[in-house]
Scaffold this active site. Structure first.
Site, PDB file in Angstrom:
ATOM      1  N   ASP A  71     -17.838   7.175  -2.457  1.00  0.00           N
ATOM      2  CA  ASP A  71     -16.137   7.068  -1.494  1.00  0.00           C
ATOM      3  C   ASP A  71     -15.935   8.528  -1.515  1.00  0.00           C
ATOM      4  OD1 ASP A  71     -13.817   6.189  -0.711  1.00  0.00           O
ATOM      5  OD2 ASP A  71     -12.712   6.016  -2.283  1.00  0.00           O
ATOM      6  N   HIS A 119      -6.845   0.315  -6.476  1.00  0.00           N
ATOM      7  CA  HIS A 119      -7.393  -0.321  -5.735  1.00  0.00           C
ATOM      8  C   HIS A 119      -7.424  -1.664  -6.349  1.00  0.00           C
ATOM      9  CE1 HIS A 119      -7.605  -1.192  -1.458  1.00  0.00           C
ATOM     10  NE2 HIS A 119      -8.743  -0.657  -1.153  1.00  0.00           N
ATOM     11  N   ARG A 142     -13.517  -8.890   0.813  1.00  0.00           N
ATOM     12  CA  ARG A 142     -12.052  -8.335   0.618  1.00  0.00           C
ATOM     13  C   ARG A 142     -11.030  -9.529   1.127  1.00  0.00           C
ATOM     14  NH1 ARG A 142      -9.818  -2.977   0.561  1.00  0.00           N
ATOM     15  NH2 ARG A 142      -8.094  -4.487   0.267  1.00  0.00           N
ATOM     16  N   GLN A 164     -10.168  -3.708  -3.687  1.00  0.00           N
ATOM     17  CA  GLN A 164     -11.236  -3.831  -3.883  1.00  0.00           C
ATOM     18  C   GLN A 164     -12.175  -3.311  -4.699  1.00  0.00           C
ATOM     19  OE1 GLN A 164     -11.686  -1.989  -0.283  1.00  0.00           O
ATOM     20  NE2 GLN A 164     -14.108  -2.657  -1.424  1.00  0.00           N
ATOM     21  N   CYS A 182     -16.187   1.239  -0.481  1.00  0.00           N
ATOM     22  CA  CYS A 182     -15.556   0.028   0.167  1.00  0.00           C
ATOM     23  C   CYS A 182     -14.913   0.522   1.582  1.00  0.00           C
ATOM     24  CB  CYS A 182     -14.250   0.783  -0.171  1.00  0.00           C
ATOM     25  SG  CYS A 182     -13.878   3.259  -0.703  1.00  0.00           S
ATOM     26  N   ARG A 192       1.247  -1.265   0.277  1.00  0.00           N
ATOM     27  CA  ARG A 192      -0.132   0.300   0.369  1.00  0.00           C
ATOM     28  C   ARG A 192       1.039   0.910  -0.287  1.00  0.00           C
ATOM     29  NH1 ARG A 192      -5.377   1.514   3.118  1.00  0.00           N
ATOM     30  NH2 ARG A 192      -5.860  -0.188   1.519  1.00  0.00           N
TER      31      ARG A 192
END
Ligand code: CP
Ligand code: NVA
Length: 318
Positions: free
Chosen positions: A227, A132, A294, A135, A266, A105
């Site tokens: 988001d 991402h 996830r 996700q 998310c 990340r």
């Protein structure tokens, strides 16, 4: 160097592979007791480097790796030499001698590209400023759990043209869905990614549409997704929020969606900002299913990348 595959964006999977990875994850979730005997990561340690905070990604990777028989090893950037006295490429080469795969990340997407270039084991993007993919895999899995005919699904995105939208768009296009995104002027997604999503959609029967009007995007949508307006790394851009007036997902906006719509986010959510409590806590909300998924989606894509023979054997049984 052995041949290996990385996951830096959803576009690293073909549409057919991506669909199978989702199907695998759904089968694994439904198969109680499977992971008492199916342990494809036995003997492997999977390292995860974090430059930014994380709840879902970190815990879902750690637990998922454990379920697959592997050992999770989480490395916080402040505790390792990366970026201080050692280059990303040298770090990648060193870690490849110990680990079965590396998740990362980071802030700039070019950093996860450098890690992948320097690594001889698979590298999985656990969120960069641009993508991402983990996700998106969980999100498409969640949509597939709720709807049978994905080719008939309209996904509406309302908010920032950000990393989460980029991979959702690539994933929705890969599975032949319509994605209609509403973003304020000046906050459009990356045009190269939009162009790539359009190319994918041409072959799958999907479509990608843009508007600056949230009502137009949400009209008759089966999925409404938002988001945060300010992503990690953008904390210095606080004034950005002013451009998002009218982009909150609230009861009035979702009244335009299909009556059986699902609400997605998310997480983490900034309640009262991009979404109201009334929407995120409604019966239409699947945000905690997304969070759980996830883990299943990452178990599928990790096994696919690290131990494709075991992944295939499980796929054939289901
Ligand atoms: N959705 C997501 O990536 O959450 P975390 O930042 O908690 O990992
Ligand atoms: N767009 C958000 C997603 C967090 C999971 C961010 O990058 O901060």
């Amino acid at each position: 160097m052995e041949s290996k595959r990385d996951l830096l964006s959803i576009d690293d999977f073909s549409p057919d592979e991506f669909k199978k990875i989702i199907d695998w994850a759904i089968s694994a979730k439904q198969d109680d007791g499977l992971f008492e005997e199916f342990m494809p990561l036995t003997g492997l340690t999977i390292g995860s480097i974090y430059e930014k905070p994380s709840t879902r990604t970190r815990v879902s990777f750690e637990v998922g790796i454990d379920k697959l028989g592997g050992n999770p090893l989480t490395l916080l950037k402040g505790d390792i030499q990366l970026g201080k006295s050692e280059s990303i490429e040298d770090t990648a080469a060193v870690l490849s001698r110990y680990l079965g795969a590396i998740t990362y990340r980071c802030f700039g997407h070019e950093d996860v590209e450098k890690l992948a270039n320097g690594s001889s084991v698979p590298v999985i993007n656990a969120l960069s400023d641009k993508h991402h993919p983990c996700q998106a895999a969980a999100d498409i899995m969640t949509i597939a759990e709720n709807f049978n005919e994905l080719s008939e699904i309209k996904v509406a995105w309302v908010g920032d043209g950000n990393n989460v939208l980029h991979d959702l768009m690539l994933g929705a296009a890969a599975l032949g869905m319509e994605i209609h995104y509403a973003v304020p002027k000046g906050f459009e997604p990356d045009e190269n990614i939009v162009s790539r999503a359009n190319d994918i959609a041409k072959n799958t029967g999907g479509s990608v549409k843009m508007t600056h009007d949230p009502i137009e995007a949400v009209k008759d949508a089966n999925v409404v997704y938002t988001d945060v307006f300010i992503s990690m790394g953008e904390e210095h851009l606080k004034d950005k929020i002013e451009a998002f007036e009218g982009f909150q997902v609230n009861e009035e906006l979702v009244a335009n969606a299909d009556s059986e719509y699902i609400f997605m986010h998310c997480l983490p959510a900034h309640r009262g900002e991009e979404v109201t409590d009334g929407v995120i806590d409604s019966k239409n909300s699947v945000v905690f299913d997304q969070a759980e998924n996830r883990m299943w989606a990452q178990m599928s894509l990790m096994t696919f990348l690290i131990h494709p023979v075991a992944w295939e054997a499980f796929a054939e049984l289901n």
